[in-house]
Design a protein around this motif. Structure first.
Motif: not given
Length: 83
Positions: A41-42, A49-53
């Motif tokens: 889920s996380a 989201s914008k935190y995806w790297k």
């Protein structure tokens, strides 16, 4: 004296039989499944989201893949238990 030898032998053999355990997975399999659901889920939420790297993806994959193997083992043992 013969009675005491027989009772001692009987007690020793019953102790040895009670020490055996069945083959299977520990009861903590539920925690592994819950952790797997949480991590999947996380991963889905963070991927949008914008935190995806790539480092986030790699760290989540490192924890998801072993849990997937454990989940497959749990499913195989549960199905084998039914059959």
């Amino acid at each position: 004296m013969l009675t005491s030898i027989i009772s001692t032998t009987s007690a020793a053999s019953s102790t040895a039989l009670s020490m055996t355990t069945g083959i299977g997975l520990p009861e903590y399999g539920v925690l592994a499944v819950v952790a797997l659901i949480f991590l999947l889920s996380a991963k889905e939420i963070l991927s949008a989201s914008k935190y995806w790297k790539s480092s986030v993806c790699a760290s989540l994959n490192m924890s998801i893949f072993p849990l997937l193997v454990a989940f497959a083992g749990i499913v195989i043992f549960k199905v084998a238990e039914i059959i």
